[in-house]
Write a protein that holds these residues in place. Structure first.
Motif, short mmCIF file in Angstrom:
data_model
loop_
_atom_site.label_atom_id
_atom_site.label_comp_id
_atom_site.label_asym_id
_atom_site.label_seq_id
_atom_site.Cartn_x
_atom_site.Cartn_y
_atom_site.Cartn_z
N ILE A 11 0.85 -1.21 0.00
CA ILE A 11 0.00 0.00 0.00
C ILE A 11 0.88 1.25 0.00
O ILE A 11 0.66 2.19 -0.77
CB ILE A 11 -0.95 0.01 1.22
CG1 ILE A 11 -1.91 -1.17 1.12
CG2 ILE A 11 -1.73 1.32 1.29
CD1 ILE A 11 -2.82 -1.34 2.32
N ILE A 12 1.91 1.23 0.85
CA ILE A 12 2.79 2.42 0.94
C ILE A 12 3.50 2.63 -0.41
O ILE A 12 3.55 3.74 -0.93
CB ILE A 12 3.82 2.24 2.08
CG1 ILE A 12 3.09 2.27 3.42
CG2 ILE A 12 4.88 3.34 2.03
CD1 ILE A 12 3.93 1.82 4.59
N PHE A 13 3.99 1.55 -1.00
CA PHE A 13 4.69 1.66 -2.29
C PHE A 13 3.76 2.22 -3.36
O PHE A 13 4.12 3.14 -4.10
CB PHE A 13 5.23 0.29 -2.70
CG PHE A 13 5.92 0.28 -4.04
CD1 PHE A 13 7.21 0.81 -4.16
CD2 PHE A 13 5.30 -0.22 -5.17
CE1 PHE A 13 7.85 0.82 -5.39
CE2 PHE A 13 5.93 -0.21 -6.40
CZ PHE A 13 7.22 0.31 -6.51
N LEU A 16 3.14 5.96 -3.04
CA LEU A 16 4.23 6.91 -3.28
C LEU A 16 3.87 7.77 -4.49
O LEU A 16 3.49 7.24 -5.53
CB LEU A 16 5.54 6.17 -3.55
CG LEU A 16 6.19 5.43 -2.38
CD1 LEU A 16 7.41 4.66 -2.87
CD2 LEU A 16 6.57 6.41 -1.28
N PRO A 17 3.98 9.10 -4.37
CA PRO A 17 3.52 9.96 -5.46
C PRO A 17 4.03 9.58 -6.86
O PRO A 17 3.23 9.50 -7.78
CB PRO A 17 3.98 11.34 -5.03
CG PRO A 17 4.00 11.26 -3.54
CD PRO A 17 4.42 9.86 -3.20
N MET A 23 1.22 5.12 -12.53
CA MET A 23 0.17 4.11 -12.73
C MET A 23 -1.16 4.75 -13.12
O MET A 23 -1.91 4.22 -13.93
CB MET A 23 -0.01 3.27 -11.46
CG MET A 23 1.20 2.42 -11.15
SD MET A 23 0.90 1.24 -9.85
CE MET A 23 0.54 -0.22 -10.79
N GLU A 24 -1.41 5.91 -12.56
CA GLU A 24 -2.69 6.57 -12.86
C GLU A 24 -2.66 7.32 -14.18
O GLU A 24 -3.70 7.77 -14.67
CB GLU A 24 -3.06 7.51 -11.70
CG GLU A 24 -3.49 6.73 -10.46
CD GLU A 24 -3.49 7.57 -9.19
OE1 GLU A 24 -3.19 8.78 -9.28
OE2 GLU A 24 -3.78 7.00 -8.12
N SER A 25 -1.48 7.43 -14.77
CA SER A 25 -1.40 8.15 -16.05
C SER A 25 -1.94 7.31 -17.20
O SER A 25 -2.26 7.83 -18.26
CB SER A 25 0.04 8.57 -16.33
OG SER A 25 0.82 7.43 -16.63
N VAL A 26 -2.05 6.02 -17.02
CA VAL A 26 -2.63 5.15 -18.06
C VAL A 26 -3.91 4.57 -17.47
O VAL A 26 -3.89 3.95 -16.41
CB VAL A 26 -1.65 4.01 -18.45
CG1 VAL A 26 -2.26 3.16 -19.55
CG2 VAL A 26 -0.31 4.57 -18.88
N MET A 27 -5.01 4.77 -18.18
CA MET A 27 -6.32 4.41 -17.62
C MET A 27 -6.39 2.93 -17.21
O MET A 27 -6.82 2.58 -16.12
CB MET A 27 -7.40 4.71 -18.65
CG MET A 27 -8.80 4.66 -18.12
SD MET A 27 -9.94 5.09 -19.44
CE MET A 27 -11.46 5.28 -18.55
#
Lengths: 185, 559
Positions: A11-13, A16-17, A23-27
């Motif tokens: 979860i912490i990994f 990490l911003p 990961m969130e940059s690709v849907m």
């Protein structure tokens, strides 16, 4: 204890911003990789809670149904385009994602899976197969942009991700339907 | 621990009577063809190396790219797969109490399909109509016969896989609840990988055939490359898994030891099967049209394959050290003296393993985008796959041949051939150090791959590559000596060595080993997991290539 630590580390990994951002940059990576990994983290953490509070799970999740209902509600919620958009736009929703998927989906999934029995499990898989086909069809065929944060091509890719995963579920269902394990085991 | 010790009645009979004659004929034929191909492919490699070094002028009717294509097709597609199935079917027959008549028929049909395929592939190459290299990337366009031959070859491989599945399923039905014996377990993993890896390349070839005939005008180059590498990388790992099977199962027996952990062995096989196909993408790490986050994700997926390899390294050294210490070996590294260095069967396997340390490290470097940018189109890559295929895989296959060929031929390995084998192994190793070492180095200096000899108008940089090219030619010459010795040894052991019984050396598991969990047998589940991983890995690039695809490319004949 090891599983708890691995789950927390995951979860912490993932939070990490730079990791979250890439990961969130690709849907499709957002929905089909980050979110399942958060559920897996919760799945690992579950053992700690099961051992610590056996009475709680026994009382509230005896036949596994409440747990799996919670899992289905939380996961279905996060398959909606709107919720993904909000997770990207509002910090509160992003925090809710990182809490809800491990704690409200991962933990109940592990606790319910064994209690459900064979038929219950297969019903859940069939349900998700149908859900994935429908979501796949929605994302592939939608003529408009469903998420403000992602392009139409991203949502078509996500749709194909849903469809291919659903096909894998169908292969699994075919496997358990047609292959009789008692012939081999 | 029941896995290896548990024998069926058939297996016991098989052990007493020795090898099944009909099954031995299958393995013998496959191995014979494999080593004949090695011989021809070796000479083609020599001609290619000498020409690339500027030492040999090719006749007007034969060009560099023809030889390059043929060397690749012979060594990478034919030598390896014929050997793999000859070896696997010998093991399946030995461990599972003889092949079923139905399976024998399938394997012979497969043999016919593969030979027809090979002939159809070679004819257009000889006619200079298919100098497209073994990767046959479009828009390079070959004669339709080349692609049709590939289809036959793929069908042959599929039949071999199906034969393996039937054989193992039959054994499981007759031995309910037992673990599939370890060699057959390896064979199952290899067959599953090959079966699924052939699907993408078959789709690719089936789109190239109408394009090559002229029925379709254009082809999507990026989709083709992606489909090819989903197969290509997996093929590499099929050889690797074949070599690994000998390391895990055979090597401990040769040194008088036991297998270390049955569970770990099976987990390594499962992990390699699940993660392998997606690894193909790292061959495209500098291809255009793929966004950086996707490449980043694939770096992780590729590096994940390194993990089971590290587990293998650990297991191997654990076996060596334990066995050598039991035999009185002492000290931090002094126990190494107890290993049977004079036994070619072990020596070749050991060098094969040891070479995978630099080979695997090089592979990890190439998986990294920035590092790969430096070396991708250079001789470094050629050096890399000569180290992996030429040493790790080929030496493992050679090492196997020194007991497998006598075993299936009802003959024995004589001390003379053993000595010849040891010499051959060292010649091969030194030859490959020269060749692969110089290729790696000259690649770092920028010498391009897939290019025939040129000095670029006597440019100083190009001329500075020449000494390394000479080293390459020396290596190539040593290697052809190695090939000749190896093929001589195989022919000798197959037809001329003294008759006698040779053992199929499968090691037992340690006495106090913990039982292997039964989930390792549930291949159905592992295959579904593999398919989900493949779907996740390929859905992004393939959707982008198709939906955002350019108009496509017509075919080119650049040679």
């Amino acid at each position: 204890m090891t599983q708890l630590l691995v789950g927390l580390f995951m979860i912490i990994f993932l939070a990490l911003p730079p990791v979250a951002k890439i990961m969130e940059s690709v849907m499709i990576i957002h929905m089909h990789m980050q979110m399942p990994m958060l559920i897996i983290a919760g799945f690992l953490i579950a053992k700690f809670f099961q051992e610590r509070y056996p009475g709680f799970f026994e009382k509230w999740n005896r036949n596994g149904l409440p747990g799996i209902m919670l899992f289905i509600i939380i996961v279905s919620f996060w398959t909606l385009p709107r919720t993904m958009d909000e997770a990207l736009n509002e910090a509160g929703m992003e925090i809710f994602k990182f809490i809800s998927l491990p704690l409200l989906a991962g933990i109940p999934l592990r606790d319910s899976w064994k209690r459900l029995g064979k038929i219950g499990r297969n019903v859940v898989i069939i349900l998700f197969t149908i859900l994935f086909f429908v979501m796949g069809w929605l994302y592939v065929d939608a003529p408009v942009q469903l998420c403000n944060n992602y392009l139409v091509i991203d949502q078509i890719i996500l749709g194909w991700g849903f469809l291919t995963t659903a096909i894998c579920f169908v292969i699994y269902l075919g496997y358990i339907l047609f292959v009789d394990p008692s012939k081999y085991e | 621990m029941e896995t290896a010790i548990n024998q069926t009645f058939n297996t016991k009979v098989n052990n007493l009577l020795g090898v099944n004659k009909e099954d031995a004929k299958i393995s013998k034929t496959y191995l014979f063809v494999s080593f004949v191909i090695l011989l021809i492919g070796g000479f083609l490699g020599l001609a290619q190396g000498l020409n690339r070094a500027g030492l040999l002028e090719l006749p007007s009717w034969l060009n560099y790219y023809q030889i390059l294509t043929m060397h690749g097709v012979f060594m990478l597609l034919a030598f390896t797969t014929f050997f793999t199935f000859g070896y696997l079917y010998a093991g399946l027959s030995h461990e599972l109490g003889g092949l079923l008549p139905k399976v024998r028929k399938i394997v012979w049909t497969a043999f016919a399909a593969k030979i027809i395929g090979a002939v159809l592939v070679v004819i257009p190459i000889l006619m200079n109509e298919a100098s497209v290299m073994y990767t046959f990337y479009p828009p390079l366009k070959a004669h339709p016969m080349f692609y049709i031959g590939l289809v036959f070859f793929a069908v042959g491989m599929w039949l071999c896989n199906i034969g393996g599945f039937i054989q193992v399923a039959n054994w499981r039905k007759n031995n309910k609840g037992k673990h599939v014996p370890i060699f057959s377990y390896f064979a199952t993993g290899i067959n599953i990988l090959m079966f699924f890896a052939l699907i993408p390349v078959a789709i690719e070839v089936l789109t190239l055939i109408p394009w090559s005939i002229g029925w379709t005008k254009t082809v999507n180059v990026m989709v083709s490359r992606t489909l090819f590498w989903a197969f290509g990388h997996t093929l590499v790992n099929i050889w690797y898994l074949t070599a690994t099977s000998a390391w895990y199962v055979i090597a401990p027996k040769l040194i008088g030891g036991k297998r270390w952990s049955d569970t770990l062995t099976r987990v390594v096989i499962i992990a390699l099967v699940i993660m392998n196909i997606t690894g193909g993408f790292h061959h495209q790490i500098i291809d255009p049209g793929i966004s950086l986050p996707v490449k980043m994700m694939h770096v992780f997926m590729s590096l994940a394959i390194g993990f089971p390899s590290l587990m293998t390294a650990f297991a191997m050294f654990a076996v060596f050290e334990k066995t050598a210490r039991k035999q009185g070996g002492k000290g931090l590294i002094g126990w190494y003296k107890k290993m049977p260095w004079g036994d070619v069967r072990f020596l070749a396997l050991f060098i094969s393993m040891a070479s995978f340390i630099p080979a695997g490290a090089g592979g990890i470097a190439q998986t990294t985008n920035q590092l790969d940018t430096v070396v991708h189109n250079t001789m470094w890559i050629v050096g890399h796959f000569h180290l992996t295929l030429g040493v790790t895989v080929a030496l493992a296959f050679f090492g196997i041949s020194y007991w497998l060929v006598p075993y299936i031929s009802g003959r024995v390995l004589t001390p003379k051939i053993n000595k010849l084998g040891v010499i051959q192994t060292w010649i091969w190793t030194i030859g490959m150090i020269f060749m692969s070492g110089s290729m790696h180095t000259v690649g770092l200096f920028g010498s391009p791959r897939r290019t025939s000899y040129t000095t670029y108008g006597d440019h100083a940089t190009a001329l500075s590559w020449d000494p390394y090219m000479m080293a390459l030619a020396i290596g190539g010459t040593l290697l052809i000596i190695g090939v000749i010795l190896q093929v001589y040894a195989v022919i000798n052991m197959m037809f001329f060595a003294p008759k006698g019984e040779t053992e199929f050396p499968i090691a037992d598991v340690e006495e106090n080993a913990s039982p292997t969990p039964y989930w390792t047998e549930r291949w159905g589940i592992w295959i579904i997991v593999m398919l989900i991983v493949v779907a996740m890995a390929y859905v992004i690039p393939l959707s982008e290539f198709i939906l955002n695809g350019p108009p496509g490319s017509p075919g080119f004949k650049t040679w």
